[in-house]
Motif scaffolding. Sequence first.
Motif, mmCIF file in Angstrom:
data_model
loop_
_atom_site.group_PDB
_atom_site.id
_atom_site.type_symbol
_atom_site.label_atom_id
_atom_site.label_comp_id
_atom_site.label_asym_id
_atom_site.label_seq_id
_atom_site.Cartn_x
_atom_site.Cartn_y
_atom_site.Cartn_z
ATOM 1 N N ALA A 101 51.705 29.158 46.634
ATOM 2 C CA ALA A 101 51.990 28.599 45.311
ATOM 3 C C ALA A 101 51.499 29.489 44.179
ATOM 4 N N ASP A 128 43.383 30.866 49.720
ATOM 5 C CA ASP A 128 43.360 30.009 50.895
ATOM 6 C C ASP A 128 44.737 29.387 51.106
ATOM 7 N N ALA A 129 44.870 28.661 52.210
ATOM 8 C CA ALA A 129 46.187 28.153 52.612
ATOM 9 C C ALA A 129 46.805 27.243 51.562
ATOM 10 N N ASP A 130 45.977 26.494 50.850
ATOM 11 C CA ASP A 130 46.510 25.554 49.862
ATOM 12 C C ASP A 130 47.116 26.250 48.657
ATOM 13 N N ARG A 131 46.673 27.459 48.370
ATOM 14 C CA ARG A 131 47.117 28.165 47.160
ATOM 15 C C ARG A 131 47.969 29.397 47.442
ATOM 16 N N ARG A 132 47.975 29.861 48.681
ATOM 17 C CA ARG A 132 48.564 31.171 48.983
ATOM 18 C C ARG A 132 50.031 31.273 48.577
#
Length: 221
Positions: free
Chosen positions: A149, A143-147
């Motif tokens: 990082a 998802d956007a929060d992990r993509r």
Amino acid sequence: MSAALPPFPKSQENAGEPELLQLGSSAEDEPCLRADAARNRARLLCAAAQLVAEHGAAAVTMEAVAAAANVGKGTVFRRFGDRTGLLMALLDHSERTFQAAFLSGPPPLGPGAPPTERLRAFGVAMLRRSTDELDLQLAAEADADRRFAAPARRVLHGHLVLLLRQAVPDADGELLAHTLMGYLNPVLVHHLTRQCGLPLERLEAGWIDLVDRVTGERRDR
């Protein structure tokens, strides 16, 4: 007047070749892992791989893997966290192999070739890998929060930054690397190859043309 963008961390500005990283941990990375936990992990990954082979990546749910491996659903969650973690673990071997190829393998993908040649080879290899395992890569897309990082993505991005600093030292390699990574995104590869029907050869040629325009070098056609 708009505010200036903050600089990237100094630790990244003079970074060398990024170290080998993986998408997720593996049994050999965890020497203290209990024998039964290691067996459960292997059984779960085997079950997940079989589900992908027989029914596609969409069939890989935590419940389906637990049932196929004959373990409780809680075991799957404890081992992988969530479905994305499980799918990323499935991709781990492929990621290790690809990282080893561009970090220490033979040129032009590995060290020893000029940076622009390595940039060309990197994108072509990424595109071929994505088409070979596209369903799995799409299913494992974080998802956007992990993509951005995710450790594996940071290694790929860092490698491009290094090559861009060698090929075009006056460019903002950090941001330009993100732009180039966008061309190689599995979601875009899916759209272009499966929805638009473009052949892989056209995507490869487009990548080489993009690299040549960015670096100002033209390969002999």
